[in-house]
Design a protein around this motif. Structure first.
Motif, PDB file in Angstrom:
ATOM      1  N   GLN A  46      58.171 -14.571  88.642  1.00 35.11           N
ATOM      2  CA  GLN A  46      57.715 -15.897  88.254  1.00 35.11           C
ATOM      3  C   GLN A  46      58.869 -16.747  87.745  1.00 35.11           C
ATOM      4  N   TYR A  47      59.781 -16.141  87.030  1.00 36.14           N
ATOM      5  CA  TYR A  47      60.897 -16.898  86.436  1.00 36.14           C
ATOM      6  C   TYR A  47      61.911 -17.290  87.498  1.00 36.14           C
ATOM      7  N   TRP A  68      60.207 -17.812  77.748  1.00 35.59           N
ATOM      8  CA  TRP A  68      59.207 -18.269  78.712  1.00 35.59           C
ATOM      9  C   TRP A  68      58.084 -17.244  78.850  1.00 35.59           C
ATOM     10  N   GLU A  71      55.684 -17.341  75.961  1.00 38.44           N
ATOM     11  CA  GLU A  71      54.752 -18.468  76.056  1.00 38.44           C
ATOM     12  C   GLU A  71      53.584 -18.118  76.981  1.00 38.44           C
ATOM     13  N   LYS A  72      53.889 -17.485  78.140  1.00 40.07           N
ATOM     14  CA  LYS A  72      52.842 -17.085  79.075  1.00 40.07           C
ATOM     15  C   LYS A  72      51.905 -16.063  78.425  1.00 40.07           C
ATOM     16  N   ARG A  73      52.483 -15.076  77.715  1.00 35.93           N
ATOM     17  CA  ARG A  73      51.676 -14.024  77.093  1.00 35.93           C
ATOM     18  C   ARG A  73      50.788 -14.589  75.989  1.00 35.93           C
ATOM     19  N   SER A  75      49.424 -17.503  75.893  1.00 32.98           N
ATOM     20  CA  SER A  75      48.279 -18.197  76.477  1.00 32.98           C
ATOM     21  C   SER A  75      47.367 -17.234  77.240  1.00 32.98           C
ATOM     22  N   ASP A  76      47.911 -16.108  77.736  1.00 28.11           N
ATOM     23  CA  ASP A  76      47.124 -15.131  78.490  1.00 28.11           C
ATOM     24  C   ASP A  76      47.785 -13.762  78.356  1.00 28.11           C
ATOM     25  N   PHE A  79      48.355 -11.541  81.535  1.00 25.00           N
ATOM     26  CA  PHE A  79      48.907 -12.172  82.743  1.00 25.00           C
ATOM     27  C   PHE A  79      49.818 -11.228  83.525  1.00 25.00           C
TER      28      PHE A  79
END
Length: 181
Positions: A46-47, A68, A71-73, A75-76, A79
């Motif tokens: 993804q990065y 980054w 931040e993803k973790r 929110s979810d 993921f």
């Protein structure tokens, strides 16, 4: 995707030999029985695709990638876990880079009693021989320290370069896995 019979969540510090231990387990169990899953794979894909190799480029951007990913973790939390297990068909999954309590919790919630936690340890001296150098903002963050507390590991594998001792520890784990199959 078939339900796994065993899920091993490997964790440990950088240069402790988690990937080596994962490869040894797959080799002993066979690739038809065991697959290695990497949570960092989906993160790196993804990065940026070119971060999948062990290049110096990856090290230059490691801190930003960690930020980054966090931040993803946040929110979810599942993921990267969901992305890592996608398409896994073997009965034994070895997650070679479990780093956070949220990873352990996600796998336990998703797969229950088949989940086992494995801590791979190596002395700081051994890790330095493997070219580890402490990096502020990397080695003191959740991505490296998230499982230093709060988990009672089912297995602790010492990987300090003694091949016989490592082999004996891995054989005990493999025998236990064979009983689950």
């Amino acid at each position: 995707m078939a339900a796994p019979r065993a899920v091993l969540l490997l964790s440990g510090k950088r240069k402790s030999g988690k990937d080596f231990v994962a490869e040894e387990l797959r080799s002993r169990l066979g690739p038809d029985v065991c697959t290695i899953l990497r949570l960092s794979g989906p993160l790196k894909e993804q990065y940026a695709k070119r971060l999948l190799d062990a290049s110096a480029y990856k090290e230059m951007f490691r801190q930003d990638m960690i930020r980054w990913g966090e931040e993803k973790r946040h929110s979810d939390p599942g993921f990267f876990c969901r992305a890592a297990v996608e398409g896994a068909l073997q009965p034994v999954w070895v997650v070679s880079d479990t780093r956070r309590l949220s990873d352990v919790e996600w796998f336990r919630d998703a797969y229950g009693d088949v989940v086992q936690t494995v801590r791979v340890v190596a002395t700081e001296e051994t890790r330095k021989r493997r070219n580890w150098v402490f990096v502020n903002g990397v080695d003191d963050t959740e991505s490296e320290c998230g499982l230093d507390q709060g988990v009672a590991f089912d297995w602790v594998i010492t990987n300090d370069g003694d091949k016989v001792a490592l082999g004996e520890q891995l054989e005990m784990l493999v025998q236990s896995l064979h009983r689950s199959l």
